[in-house]
Design an enzyme around this catalytic site. Structure first.
Site, PDB file in Angstrom:
ATOM      1  N   TYR A 220      44.362  78.872  26.174  1.00  0.00           N
ATOM      2  CA  TYR A 220      43.732  77.993  25.866  1.00  0.00           C
ATOM      3  C   TYR A 220      41.987  78.332  26.165  1.00  0.00           C
ATOM      4  CZ  TYR A 220      41.609  74.433  23.972  1.00  0.00           C
ATOM      5  OH  TYR A 220      40.591  73.533  22.823  1.00  0.00           O
TER       6      TYR A 220
ATOM      7  N   LYS B 263      39.004  80.602  24.162  1.00  0.00           N
ATOM      8  CA  LYS B 263      37.922  79.277  23.728  1.00  0.00           C
ATOM      9  C   LYS B 263      36.429  80.117  23.984  1.00  0.00           C
ATOM     10  CE  LYS B 263      39.684  76.472  21.058  1.00  0.00           C
ATOM     11  NZ  LYS B 263      38.982  76.430  20.302  1.00  0.00           N
TER      12      LYS B 263
END
Length: 173
Positions: free
Chosen positions: A67, A71
């Site tokens: 994750y 990002k």
């Protein structure tokens, strides 16, 4: 923009399925959405594309490695997109949320209330010009951890969550 993220044990190769899905949704999904709208905005000669990265893209949460990587990729993509669209009338703003009390952030006691987050974001977006990075107060410690000299300590604190993985002891070594 959408985003997904799940805890991963990087010691277990089975995490790859989750990593692949996370990268597909968070990075390639962002690119797909941008690509769907860019020709229209360029033809109009105006508009703003708002991408959504995360404070975790600047200050990793080791329990959610893919994750954070996804990002960070959205941040880099947003910067490159802004440079490529310079002078076209199409702006690029990057929304950088911290943990927000959504379906992904409900287990985090430090997550910002969704309504309060939304209100702060709308105030920031109303600025003229729209900032390149939309940074609510709650994400500033993430965004500027390296500059402020708090990065290593904060990553160590966040690494404690690794103890929640199956087969891990109470320490996150």
């Amino acid at each position: 923009m959408s985003g997904i993220g799940v805890p991963e044990d990087l010691r277990d190769p089975a995490h790859f399925v989750d990593a692949e899905r996370t990268i597909d949704v968070n990075v390639l999904g962002t690119i797909r959405v941008v690509d769907a709208f860019t020709p229209h905005l360029l033809a109009r000669g105006s508009g703003t594309i708002v991408t959504v990265s995360s404070g975790i893209g600047f200050l990793p949460f080791p329990l959610m490695a893919s994750y954070g990587a996804s990002k960070a990729a959205v941040h880099a993509y947003s910067e490159a997109l802004r440079a490529q669209l310079a002078g076209t009338g199409v702006d690029v703003a990057e929304l950088v949320p911290p943990a927000v009390a959504t379906s992904m952030g409900t287990s985090n006691p430090n997550a910002l209330d969704l309504g309060a987050f939304g209100a702060e974001v709308m105030t920031l977006l109303a600025q003229d010009p729209t900032p390149h990075e939309v940074l609510v107060q709650g994400v500033l410690m993430h965004r500027w951890a390296e500059r402020d000299g708090t990065y290593d300590d904060l990553v160590a604190q966040r690494s404690r969550a690794l103890a929640t993985l199956p087969g891990r002891s109470g320490t996150a070594a």
